[in-house]
Enzyme design. Structure first.
Site, PDB file in Angstrom:
ATOM      1  N   LYS A   1      43.258  48.263  37.805  1.00  0.00           N
ATOM      2  CA  LYS A   1      41.863  47.793  37.677  1.00  0.00           C
ATOM      3  C   LYS A   1      40.552  48.844  37.496  1.00  0.00           C
ATOM      4  O   LYS A   1      39.545  48.424  37.491  1.00  0.00           O
ATOM      5  CB  LYS A   1      41.437  46.985  39.063  1.00  0.00           C
ATOM      6  CG  LYS A   1      42.373  45.918  39.307  1.00  0.00           C
ATOM      7  CD  LYS A   1      42.253  45.207  40.653  1.00  0.00           C
ATOM      8  CE  LYS A   1      43.641  44.628  40.778  1.00  0.00           C
ATOM      9  NZ  LYS A   1      43.463  44.112  42.562  1.00  0.00           N
TER      10      LYS A   1
ATOM     11  N   PRO B   1      37.111  40.240  39.066  1.00  0.00           N
ATOM     12  CA  PRO B   1      38.158  41.054  38.125  1.00  0.00           C
ATOM     13  C   PRO B   1      39.476  41.348  38.566  1.00  0.00           C
ATOM     14  O   PRO B   1      39.327  41.956  39.636  1.00  0.00           O
ATOM     15  CB  PRO B   1      37.606  42.189  37.428  1.00  0.00           C
ATOM     16  CG  PRO B   1      36.328  42.313  38.286  1.00  0.00           C
ATOM     17  CD  PRO B   1      36.160  41.149  39.220  1.00  0.00           C
ATOM     18  N   GLU B   2      40.385  40.859  38.024  1.00  0.00           N
ATOM     19  CA  GLU B   2      41.799  41.384  38.280  1.00  0.00           C
ATOM     20  C   GLU B   2      42.132  42.301  36.961  1.00  0.00           C
ATOM     21  O   GLU B   2      41.308  42.195  36.094  1.00  0.00           O
ATOM     22  CB  GLU B   2      42.978  40.341  38.585  1.00  0.00           C
ATOM     23  CG  GLU B   2      42.694  39.940  39.959  1.00  0.00           C
ATOM     24  CD  GLU B   2      43.676  39.007  40.223  1.00  0.00           C
ATOM     25  OE1 GLU B   2      44.902  39.245  39.913  1.00  0.00           O
ATOM     26  OE2 GLU B   2      43.473  38.223  41.147  1.00  0.00           O
TER      27      GLU B   2
ATOM     28  N   ARG C   1      43.930  37.930  53.518  1.00  0.00           N
ATOM     29  CA  ARG C   1      43.342  37.297  52.360  1.00  0.00           C
ATOM     30  C   ARG C   1      44.064  35.845  52.238  1.00  0.00           C
ATOM     31  O   ARG C   1      45.240  35.782  52.894  1.00  0.00           O
ATOM     32  CB  ARG C   1      43.814  38.155  50.809  1.00  0.00           C
ATOM     33  CG  ARG C   1      43.533  39.740  51.154  1.00  0.00           C
ATOM     34  CD  ARG C   1      42.290  40.113  50.720  1.00  0.00           C
ATOM     35  NE  ARG C   1      41.597  39.629  49.495  1.00  0.00           N
ATOM     36  CZ  ARG C   1      41.693  40.177  48.406  1.00  0.00           C
ATOM     37  NH1 ARG C   1      42.304  41.420  48.352  1.00  0.00           N
ATOM     38  NH2 ARG C   1      41.141  39.786  47.378  1.00  0.00           N
TER      39      ARG C   1
END
Length: 267
Positions: free
Chosen positions: A59, A2-3, A257
């Site tokens: 989020k 999920p974003e 990342r």
DNA sequence: CTGCCCCTGTAA
DNA sequence: TTACAGGGGCAG
């Protein structure tokens, strides 16, 4: 997975299917997820309460309960919330589950177990330290410009910094940068005003599209299969042809990342 | 900024 | 077997 768009889809699902139900009892299966709170306190605090409203901030999901307390859920990398017809049917990847008063279950599934669940006591207001919601009126081109000019971060790090903008993650940050033709390593404050305007518009467009896709995917029986709905233009496409110029997409590492971008389109 | 941590699954 | 995973907090 999920974003913000996926979290938004989950929140809408809860609003449709869980609001109004009473939590008979809450069971924390993975004890670590409430740290530093005692899992028992979270269980007891939620049990017997009715689900009043569901909010999303970045989020984060806030499930507001009768009496004024709230369950605070963060799905992290692999979490998901689902309402199932029979609470007893929760599976092996269940981090926590609530038995609702009609026998249905509100289930927090998370194979990787990094997601968190905490209880905010009544009367407390949690400061998440988040920037503006990118799909709210607060996120104007002017506001974005001001934030950008005040930061010395690389563009992608800036977009993913929740204190700057709430909810953008690795995929949609890369997508927005590609759409706006901005190099992810470029210092955000050094980008021209017109370019920042383009980037602002790209962020909004990418997220609006993604919210739509995520809502379709999550509302299907079986839950979240958003990969079938949303296919990124650059994310996870290392070595494949850029959809604009056919040059190979490159992968670099920023802040630990992966970042994907087109070295020709994004200079 | 970097690196390490949380934890588990999947793919090369 | 190793690298990597869409998140985030922490120490250095």
């Amino acid at each position: 997975m999920p974003e913000m768009p996926e979290v938004e889809a989950v929140s809408r699902l809860l609003r449709r299917h869980a609001v109004g139900a009473r939590i008979v009892c809450l069971r924390i299966e993975r004890l670590r997820i409430t740290a530093p709170q005692d899992p028992r306190d979270v269980e007891l605090g939620a049990s017997g309460r009715t689900i009043d409203t569901v909010d999303r901030r970045g989020k984060n999901i806030l499930v507001h309960l009768s009496g004024g307390s709230a369950l605070h859920v963060h799905l992290r990398m692999t979490g998901n919330l689902r309402v199932i017809q029979d609470a007893r049917l929760h599976n092996a990847v269940t981090s926590a589950w609530a038995l609702l008063d009609d026998g249905r279950g509100l289930v927090f599934e998370d194979p990787r177990g990094l997601g968190t669940l905490r209880l905010h006591p009544a009367g407390t207001t949690q400061d998440f330290g988040l920037g503006p919601e990118p799909l709210s009126p607060d996120f104007s081109a002017e506001a974005f410009h001001a934030l950008a000019k005040a930061s010395r971060q690389p563009a992608k790090s800036f977009l993913m910094d929740q204190r700057q903008i709430a909810g953008l993650g690795n995929i949609y940050a890369a997508e927005a940068l590609w759409q706006a033709r901005v190099n992810p390593a470029r210092m955000i404050s050094s980008i021209s005003r017109p370019k920042l305007r383009t980037l602002h518009a790209a962020i909004v467009r990418v997220l609006e599209d993604a919210v739509e896709s995520a809502c379709i995917a999550y509302s299907r029986p079986g839950g979240f299969r958003e990969a079938e709905e949303y296919s990124p233009s650059v994310y996870d496409r290392e070595g494949q042809a850029c959809l604009r110029c056919r040059r190979p997409i490159r992968r670099i590492v920023q802040a630990g990342r992966s970042t994907y971008y087109c070295p020709r389109c994004q200079r």
